[in-house]
Design a protein around this motif. Structure first.
Motif, mmCIF file in Angstrom:
data_model
loop_
_atom_site.group_PDB
_atom_site.id
_atom_site.type_symbol
_atom_site.label_atom_id
_atom_site.label_comp_id
_atom_site.label_asym_id
_atom_site.label_seq_id
_atom_site.Cartn_x
_atom_site.Cartn_y
_atom_site.Cartn_z
ATOM 1 N N ILE A 126 -4.170 13.801 17.396
ATOM 2 C CA ILE A 126 -2.787 13.478 16.503
ATOM 3 C C ILE A 126 -2.886 14.159 15.185
ATOM 4 C CG2 ILE A 126 -1.448 11.744 15.603
ATOM 5 C CD1 ILE A 126 -1.644 11.572 18.663
ATOM 6 N N GLY A 127 -2.070 15.201 15.209
ATOM 7 C CA GLY A 127 -1.907 16.102 14.075
ATOM 8 C C GLY A 127 -0.678 16.005 13.100
ATOM 9 N N GLU A 128 -0.389 17.010 12.295
ATOM 10 C CA GLU A 128 0.742 17.041 11.700
ATOM 11 C C GLU A 128 2.101 17.049 12.368
ATOM 12 O OE1 GLU A 128 0.493 20.225 8.659
ATOM 13 O OE2 GLU A 128 -1.289 19.401 7.942
ATOM 14 N N SER A 129 2.039 17.687 13.479
ATOM 15 C CA SER A 129 3.399 17.762 14.531
ATOM 16 C C SER A 129 3.274 16.399 15.241
ATOM 17 C CB SER A 129 3.123 19.051 15.294
ATOM 18 O OG SER A 129 2.317 19.027 16.171
ATOM 19 N N ASN A 130 2.411 15.522 15.285
ATOM 20 C CA ASN A 130 2.587 14.214 15.994
ATOM 21 C C ASN A 130 2.657 14.698 17.495
ATOM 22 O OD1 ASN A 130 2.424 11.496 16.392
ATOM 23 N ND2 ASN A 130 4.319 11.004 15.613
ATOM 24 N N THR A 131 1.817 15.817 17.804
ATOM 25 C CA THR A 131 1.797 16.232 19.122
ATOM 26 C C THR A 131 1.550 15.341 20.392
ATOM 27 O OG1 THR A 131 0.394 17.450 20.339
ATOM 28 C CG2 THR A 131 -0.825 16.245 19.157
ATOM 29 N N THR A 132 2.307 15.664 21.298
ATOM 30 C CA THR A 132 2.478 14.831 22.724
ATOM 31 C C THR A 132 1.274 15.342 23.747
ATOM 32 O OG1 THR A 132 4.172 16.318 23.530
ATOM 33 C CG2 THR A 132 4.713 14.450 22.371
ATOM 34 N N ARG B 179 0.761 -1.240 -0.108
ATOM 35 C CA ARG B 179 0.024 -0.016 0.022
ATOM 36 C C ARG B 179 0.796 1.294 0.158
ATOM 37 N NH1 ARG B 179 -5.345 -0.094 1.846
ATOM 38 N NH2 ARG B 179 -6.105 -2.314 2.332
ATOM 39 N N PRO B 180 0.766 2.251 -0.903
ATOM 40 C CA PRO B 180 1.263 3.482 -0.767
ATOM 41 C C PRO B 180 1.032 4.131 0.647
ATOM 42 C CG PRO B 180 0.042 3.229 -2.890
ATOM 43 C CD PRO B 180 -0.274 2.150 -1.986
ATOM 44 N N ALA B 181 2.056 4.856 1.041
ATOM 45 C CA ALA B 181 1.894 5.219 2.550
ATOM 46 C C ALA B 181 2.354 6.841 2.320
ATOM 47 C CB ALA B 181 2.880 4.730 3.404
ATOM 48 N N PHE B 182 1.369 7.761 3.126
ATOM 49 C CA PHE B 182 1.665 9.120 3.133
ATOM 50 C C PHE B 182 1.549 9.805 4.448
ATOM 51 C CE2 PHE B 182 -0.650 7.640 -0.482
ATOM 52 C CZ PHE B 182 -0.160 8.213 -1.847
ATOM 53 N N THR B 183 2.284 10.874 4.578
ATOM 54 C CA THR B 183 2.136 11.594 5.737
ATOM 55 C C THR B 183 0.717 12.322 5.545
ATOM 56 O OG1 THR B 183 3.078 13.771 4.591
ATOM 57 C CG2 THR B 183 4.668 12.133 5.761
ATOM 58 N N PHE B 184 0.269 12.815 6.762
ATOM 59 C CA PHE B 184 -1.140 13.715 6.587
ATOM 60 C C PHE B 184 -0.901 14.834 5.626
ATOM 61 C CE2 PHE B 184 -1.655 13.113 11.430
ATOM 62 C CZ PHE B 184 -2.155 11.638 11.167
ATOM 63 N N GLY C 238 -9.729 15.678 12.570
ATOM 64 C CA GLY C 238 -9.167 14.973 11.546
ATOM 65 C C GLY C 238 -7.586 15.230 11.751
ATOM 66 N N SER C 239 -7.093 14.918 10.428
ATOM 67 C CA SER C 239 -5.480 14.849 10.260
ATOM 68 C C SER C 239 -4.804 16.472 10.255
ATOM 69 C CB SER C 239 -4.826 14.258 9.177
ATOM 70 O OG SER C 239 -5.491 14.632 8.050
ATOM 71 N N GLY C 240 -5.784 17.298 10.263
ATOM 72 C CA GLY C 240 -5.229 18.750 9.947
ATOM 73 C C GLY C 240 -4.703 19.571 11.380
#
Length: 529
Positions: A180-186, A2-7, A141-143
């Protein structure tokens, strides 16, 4: 695969596909919601016995939630919808699906608004629950950028509290765990039992906070085929699937014999570190090598004699510290000439004289090399050696994040934030292949293609795990002659060992490496079956 992508990449890919193919986004949302509903009902055969709660925000993620709610109603299953969007905040496809839902709601759909004035109505309702429930997270969402605050943070914390306090409550996140967003927040994020993501794999769900909060990951179609995604996949990242490993895994011919089934040479060991090279040798045997040869310092020979009868052994001169002497390269030439692939590093030690032996092997060996463990640390001090090789045979480096930090001079934080680009650049610069070990291991070929492995669990986070993996990889390299096969299949099989152990014993903490090595035949049988 499967192709894999970042957000960010998946949004660009989907936008490109929509523009080129002319697919209405409303259709994609319908497909996403319907297919998510189907996965939910397959995951929970007792769905009719559960209170279904869907918590929606105000963007497209909320729109998916409204579609899912409608399909519950279509199938005669009551649902409660908690909405955080205020008047006028819903737009476009999300608004259309909200309006459809309100028209169809009847008595089977109860709708509530979570507001600043009533921020706790979700928690107040579910904390009294006696039976089983399923909370479907369609908040964000992912944004998402940065940490979630305000009423959204409050609702996420309520969802997590309800899940942790009541074992009868499960949580499913739609597309991504909210927070969980683009910065992969903690920061605060939903702790999901399952995440059902849309269209393609998002890499942020495989690492860091995403890995911690995603639970089991399912991918559903939104009506865009893998071929369409592949046409816009300019990023060269793929998620490995079982079917890929089944097709790649080397299979013995009926006319084969021991020396045609891959001969692996394992070099390493030192005083006090005999276990590493023994585990690598045993893993290579169990993974299918027709013959395993081992070269190690004299002082640990008794350990080999007791534990590995099947290995062809070569004792080497040693330093006063009990590691391989610096002038030992000529002593391994005969064994090297017999081998189809060579592993060096397990238990090698950090002795400076032994480093000279390592550099001789790297510069002069005509055979494909797997470089692991102590050899990577020694190599980090003289990385330009990789550009002085006399042979064009392939090299596989198998660092964990800390070892890759030493090789590149980057901090672990920098690597975790930008692992794909850093691994790809290093592989291309030094013309090597890399297995980067972490919570989700990946393989990168020297031309920059990245293959992400999603088997395994936290059982692999213990001493000796890398020795087992390197033994599996060198065995598959010797059998197949292909670095991509060795890395992809090696990572996958290694992860399977942890998964099989968990399925058998029900925990992810108590396995020794010997326990996992014993499971290699079961993993290989499953792949060959």
């Amino acid at each position: 695969m499967r192709p894999a992508f970042t957000f960010t990449e998946i949004r660009e890919a989907e936008k490109s596909i929509l523009e080129k193919e002319g697919i209405p986004s409303l259709i994609l949302m319908e497909n996403a919601g319907k297919n998510t509903f189907d996965v939910i009902t397959s995951l929970y055969p007792d769905i009719n016995e559960r209170t279904i709660v869907i918590v929606c925000g105000k963007g497209n993620n909320a729109g998916d939630g409204f579609v899912i709610a409608r399909h519950f109603l279509i199938n005669g299953i009551p649902v409660e919808v908690y909405n955080l969007s205020g008047p006028g905040e819903l737009k476009n496809d999300a608004l259309i699906n909200f309006e459809i839902l309100t028209k169809l709601a009847s008595g089977m759909c109860s709708m509530y608004n979570i507001t600043e004035n009533e921020p706790d109505i979700l928690y107040a309702s579910l904390k009294k629950l006696k039976g089983k429930a399923l909370i479907i997270d369609a908040l964000l969402g992912s944004g998402t950028k940065g940490s979630v605050t305000g009423i959204y943070e409050n609702v996420i914390e309520q969802i997590n509290t309800l899940k942790h306090k009541n074992i009868k409550i499960d949580v499913i996140s739609v597309d991504v765990p909210s927070g969980i967003g683009e910065s992969n927040t903690t920061g605060t994020a939903v702790d999901a039992c399952h995440t059902i993501t849309m269209g393609a794999v998002k890499t942020e769900l495989l690492y860091g906070a995403g890995k911690e909060n995603t639970g089991s990951l399912n991918v559903v179609s939104i009506g865009i085929t893998n071929d369409c995604f592949e046409r816009v996949n300019i990023y060269g990242k793929y998620l490995v699937e079982e079917s890929d490993v089944k097709s790649l895994f080397p299979k013995r011919k009926k006319t084969s014999y021991k020396y045609s089934n891959g001969k692996s040479l394992v070099i390493g060991g030192s005083k006090g570190l005999s276990g590493a090279v023994i585990m690598s040798s045993l893993a290579a045997l169990k993974s299918g090598s027709g013959a395993v040869l081992a070269a190690y310092p004299q002082s640990i020979s008794t350990h080999f004699s007791r534990k590995l009868n099947e290995v062809i052994k070569t004792e080497l001169d040693e330093t006063p510290d009990g590691s391989i002497a610096g002038d030992s390269y000529t002593r391994i030439l005969k064994q090297q000439s017999k081998a189809d692939a060579v592993l060096i590093g397990p238990g090698l030690s950090l002795n400076s004289e032994t480093a000279n032996f390592l550099f001789d092997v790297i510069i002069n060996s005509p055979k494909p090399l797997v470089i692991d463990a102590d050899a990577l640390t020694l190599l980090a001090g003289k990385i330009e050696i990789l550009k002085q090789r006399k042979s064009e045979s392939e090299i596989i480096l198998t660092p964990h994040i800390g070892e890759f930090s030493r090789l590149t001079g980057k901090t672990t934080e920098e690597i975790n934030a930008n692992r794909f680009e850093l691994v790809r650049n290093f592989a291309k610069e030094y013309k090597v292949n890399i297995v980067l070990k972490s919570e989700t291991s990946l393989s990168c070929t020297s031309d920059g293609n990245i293959y992400i492995n999603n088997t395994g669990n936290e059982l692999l986070g213990s001493a000796g795990s890398g020795d087992v993996l390197s033994g599996i990889i060198v065995s598959l390299l010797a059998q197949s002659g292909k670095v991509s096969t060795a890395m992809i299949c090696g990572n996958y099989i290694h992860g399977m060992l942890a998964d099989i152990y968990y399925d058998k014993y029900g925990n992810k903490q108590s396995a020794s490496q010997q326990d996992l090595i014993k499971l290699i035949p079961a993993a290989v049988t499953e792949i060959l079956g």
